[in-house]
Design a protein around this motif. Structure first.
Motif, PDB file in Angstrom:
ATOM      1  N   MET A 114     -16.117  -2.803  -4.352  1.00  0.00           N
ATOM      2  CA  MET A 114     -15.864  -1.904  -3.230  1.00  0.00           C
ATOM      3  C   MET A 114     -15.390  -2.696  -2.004  1.00  0.00           C
ATOM      4  SD  MET A 114     -18.445   0.789  -1.332  1.00  0.00           S
ATOM      5  CE  MET A 114     -18.806   1.648  -2.852  1.00  0.00           C
ATOM      6  N   ALA A 115     -16.041  -3.824  -1.744  1.00  0.00           N
ATOM      7  CA  ALA A 115     -15.653  -4.657  -0.602  1.00  0.00           C
ATOM      8  C   ALA A 115     -14.230  -5.172  -0.765  1.00  0.00           C
ATOM      9  CB  ALA A 115     -16.631  -5.820  -0.449  1.00  0.00           C
ATOM     10  N   LEU A 116     -13.887  -5.596  -1.974  1.00  0.00           N
ATOM     11  CA  LEU A 116     -12.533  -6.098  -2.227  1.00  0.00           C
ATOM     12  C   LEU A 116     -11.497  -4.988  -2.130  1.00  0.00           C
ATOM     13  CD1 LEU A 116     -13.185  -8.573  -5.168  1.00  0.00           C
ATOM     14  CD2 LEU A 116     -12.587  -9.129  -2.804  1.00  0.00           C
ATOM     15  N   GLY A 117     -11.820  -3.816  -2.649  1.00  0.00           N
ATOM     16  CA  GLY A 117     -10.885  -2.687  -2.571  1.00  0.00           C
ATOM     17  C   GLY A 117     -10.606  -2.291  -1.132  1.00  0.00           C
ATOM     18  N   LEU A 118     -11.651  -2.184  -0.348  1.00  0.00           N
ATOM     19  CA  LEU A 118     -11.509  -1.822   1.057  1.00  0.00           C
ATOM     20  C   LEU A 118     -10.709  -2.891   1.811  1.00  0.00           C
ATOM     21  CD1 LEU A 118     -12.515   0.254   3.228  1.00  0.00           C
ATOM     22  CD2 LEU A 118     -14.410  -1.328   3.623  1.00  0.00           C
ATOM     23  N   THR A 119     -11.069  -4.136   1.581  1.00  0.00           N
ATOM     24  CA  THR A 119     -10.376  -5.249   2.229  1.00  0.00           C
ATOM     25  C   THR A 119      -8.907  -5.274   1.831  1.00  0.00           C
ATOM     26  OG1 THR A 119     -12.407  -6.536   2.322  1.00  0.00           O
ATOM     27  CG2 THR A 119     -10.347  -7.764   2.480  1.00  0.00           C
ATOM     28  N   GLY A 120      -8.630  -5.129   0.555  1.00  0.00           N
ATOM     29  CA  GLY A 120      -7.250  -5.144   0.071  1.00  0.00           C
ATOM     30  C   GLY A 120      -6.414  -4.004   0.624  1.00  0.00           C
ATOM     31  N   LEU A 121      -6.997  -2.831   0.696  1.00  0.00           N
ATOM     32  CA  LEU A 121      -6.264  -1.672   1.217  1.00  0.00           C
ATOM     33  C   LEU A 121      -5.892  -1.871   2.683  1.00  0.00           C
ATOM     34  CD1 LEU A 121      -5.254   1.219   0.657  1.00  0.00           C
ATOM     35  CD2 LEU A 121      -7.481   2.022   1.442  1.00  0.00           C
ATOM     36  N   PHE A 122      -6.845  -2.303   3.480  1.00  0.00           N
ATOM     37  CA  PHE A 122      -6.545  -2.529   4.893  1.00  0.00           C
ATOM     38  C   PHE A 122      -5.574  -3.692   5.072  1.00  0.00           C
ATOM     39  CE2 PHE A 122     -10.715  -0.336   6.062  1.00  0.00           C
ATOM     40  CZ  PHE A 122     -10.078   0.797   6.544  1.00  0.00           C
ATOM     41  N   ALA A 123      -5.729  -4.743   4.272  1.00  0.00           N
ATOM     42  CA  ALA A 123      -4.830  -5.894   4.379  1.00  0.00           C
ATOM     43  C   ALA A 123      -3.404  -5.508   4.026  1.00  0.00           C
ATOM     44  CB  ALA A 123      -5.319  -7.016   3.472  1.00  0.00           C
ATOM     45  N   LEU A 124      -3.247  -4.624   3.068  1.00  0.00           N
ATOM     46  CA  LEU A 124      -1.911  -4.158   2.691  1.00  0.00           C
ATOM     47  C   LEU A 124      -1.206  -3.527   3.885  1.00  0.00           C
ATOM     48  CD1 LEU A 124      -0.257  -4.027   0.005  1.00  0.00           C
ATOM     49  CD2 LEU A 124      -0.965  -1.642  -0.120  1.00  0.00           C
ATOM     50  N   SER A 125      -1.932  -2.719   4.655  1.00  0.00           N
ATOM     51  CA  SER A 125      -1.314  -2.078   5.822  1.00  0.00           C
ATOM     52  C   SER A 125      -0.949  -3.117   6.879  1.00  0.00           C
ATOM     53  CB  SER A 125      -2.219  -0.987   6.400  1.00  0.00           C
ATOM     54  OG  SER A 125      -3.433  -1.514   6.869  1.00  0.00           O
ATOM     55  N   HIS A 126      -1.793  -4.117   7.082  1.00  0.00           N
ATOM     56  CA  HIS A 126      -1.460  -5.187   8.033  1.00  0.00           C
ATOM     57  C   HIS A 126      -0.208  -5.931   7.560  1.00  0.00           C
ATOM     58  CE1 HIS A 126      -4.831  -5.307  10.923  1.00  0.00           C
ATOM     59  NE2 HIS A 126      -5.523  -4.753   9.941  1.00  0.00           N
ATOM     60  N   GLY A 127      -0.135  -6.194   6.272  1.00  0.00           N
ATOM     61  CA  GLY A 127       1.025  -6.902   5.726  1.00  0.00           C
ATOM     62  C   GLY A 127       2.315  -6.121   5.865  1.00  0.00           C
ATOM     63  N   VAL A 128       2.265  -4.828   5.574  1.00  0.00           N
ATOM     64  CA  VAL A 128       3.474  -4.001   5.728  1.00  0.00           C
ATOM     65  C   VAL A 128       3.941  -4.049   7.173  1.00  0.00           C
ATOM     66  CG1 VAL A 128       4.383  -1.638   5.659  1.00  0.00           C
ATOM     67  CG2 VAL A 128       3.043  -2.520   3.736  1.00  0.00           C
ATOM     68  N   ALA A 129       3.012  -3.954   8.113  1.00  0.00           N
ATOM     69  CA  ALA A 129       3.382  -4.020   9.530  1.00  0.00           C
ATOM     70  C   ALA A 129       4.037  -5.357   9.856  1.00  0.00           C
ATOM     71  CB  ALA A 129       2.161  -3.799  10.413  1.00  0.00           C
ATOM     72  N   HIS A 130       3.459  -6.455   9.350  1.00  0.00           N
ATOM     73  CA  HIS A 130       4.059  -7.774   9.576  1.00  0.00           C
ATOM     74  C   HIS A 130       5.464  -7.815   8.991  1.00  0.00           C
ATOM     75  CE1 HIS A 130       0.402  -9.338  11.160  1.00  0.00           C
ATOM     76  NE2 HIS A 130      -0.188  -9.629  10.026  1.00  0.00           N
ATOM     77  N   GLY A 131       5.608  -7.327   7.777  1.00  0.00           N
ATOM     78  CA  GLY A 131       6.909  -7.364   7.106  1.00  0.00           C
ATOM     79  C   GLY A 131       7.965  -6.532   7.806  1.00  0.00           C
ATOM     80  N   LEU A 132       7.572  -5.378   8.314  1.00  0.00           N
ATOM     81  CA  LEU A 132       8.533  -4.517   9.021  1.00  0.00           C
ATOM     82  C   LEU A 132       8.988  -5.127  10.335  1.00  0.00           C
ATOM     83  CD1 LEU A 132       6.945  -1.008   8.409  1.00  0.00           C
ATOM     84  CD2 LEU A 132       9.098  -1.871   7.465  1.00  0.00           C
ATOM     85  N   GLU A 133       8.185  -6.034  10.885  1.00  0.00           N
ATOM     86  CA  GLU A 133       8.527  -6.621  12.184  1.00  0.00           C
ATOM     87  C   GLU A 133       9.171  -7.996  12.048  1.00  0.00           C
ATOM     88  OE1 GLU A 133       5.261  -6.184  14.912  1.00  0.00           O
ATOM     89  OE2 GLU A 133       5.016  -4.098  14.336  1.00  0.00           O
ATOM     90  N   LEU A 134       9.736  -8.273  10.892  1.00  0.00           N
ATOM     91  CA  LEU A 134      10.459  -9.523  10.681  1.00  0.00           C
ATOM     92  C   LEU A 134      11.575  -9.639  11.718  1.00  0.00           C
ATOM     93  CD1 LEU A 134      11.241 -12.010   8.884  1.00  0.00           C
ATOM     94  CD2 LEU A 134      12.708 -10.443   7.627  1.00  0.00           C
ATOM     95  N   PRO A 135      11.564 -10.712  12.501  1.00  0.00           N
ATOM     96  CA  PRO A 135      12.615 -10.867  13.510  1.00  0.00           C
ATOM     97  C   PRO A 135      13.988 -11.031  12.868  1.00  0.00           C
ATOM     98  CG  PRO A 135      10.816 -12.413  13.899  1.00  0.00           C
ATOM     99  CD  PRO A 135      10.581 -11.782  12.559  1.00  0.00           C
ATOM    100  N   ALA A 136      15.009 -10.523  13.529  1.00  0.00           N
ATOM    101  CA  ALA A 136      16.384 -10.657  13.042  1.00  0.00           C
ATOM    102  C   ALA A 136      16.707 -12.141  12.901  1.00  0.00           C
ATOM    103  CB  ALA A 136      17.338  -9.990  14.013  1.00  0.00           C
TER     104      ALA A 136
END
Length: 190
Positions: A114-136
């Protein structure tokens, strides 16, 4: 022979782009990646809280939680680089600040899955945000290396705070978790 081709393809996939018209982009990507988690309050608080929470755990969960966060965040970053947009992305990130803050505040010890699932789910959203903000013009690989390094440092900082403070300071760690949860509520309301 197919294995060799697969390994070559993987090596090319993992190699940063080198064909820029002028130098400096790799450093810009690395610095942007390093600064994103450090300058965004939502990312900073969530990643510190993961380190705090991991240090409150027992056994292998202490190191598995931060590793799961980094791995899931990197996967999310790749998805973000590819242009994936998640609905309610900022709400998920703010929710992670609230959730991780609460977990630290109560020193929760959830079942590992459960801890890993919760952590992974939230981390995925942080990662998508990082990826979308890749500088030109930045290399996605140096940018990813930057945000992974900054995240690891934040996890390590939170972990070290808990592990190396005297046991008498445990209430202060829980108070930090409650303050983080409060910041999560504020982020969700804003």
């Amino acid at each position: 022979m197919n294995l060799r081709k697969s390994l070559y393809a993987l090596a090319l996939f993992l190699t940063p782009a080198v064909a820029f018209a002028h130098p400096g982009h790799d450093q810009a990507g690395l610095l942007a990646g390093l600064s994103h988690p450090l300058l965004g309050l939502d990312h900073l608080l969530a990643m510190l809280a993961v380190g705090l929470w991991a240090a409150q755990q027992r056994g292998a969960t202490r190191w598995v939680l931060p590793l799961a966060f980094v791995a899931s965040m990197l996967l999310g970053g790749l998805l973000g680089f590819a242009g994936l947009r998640l609905p309610l992305l900022e709400t998920g990130i703010a929710g992670s600040v609230l959730a991780f803050g609460l977990l630290v505040a109560v020193a929760a010890r959830l079942p590992r899955a459960m801890a890993l699932g919760l952590t992974g789910l939230f981390a995925l959203s942080h990662g998508v945000a990082h990826g979308l903000e890749l500088p030109a013009l930045a290399s996605p690989w140096t940018y990813a290396a930057g945000f992974v390094a900054a995240t690891g440092a934040l996890h390590a900082g939170g972990y070290a705070l808990v592990r190396y403070l005297p046991q008498a300071a445990a209430p202060l760690v829980r108070l930090a978790g409650a303050a983080t949860a409060g910041a999560g509520v504020w982020l969700l309301a804003g």
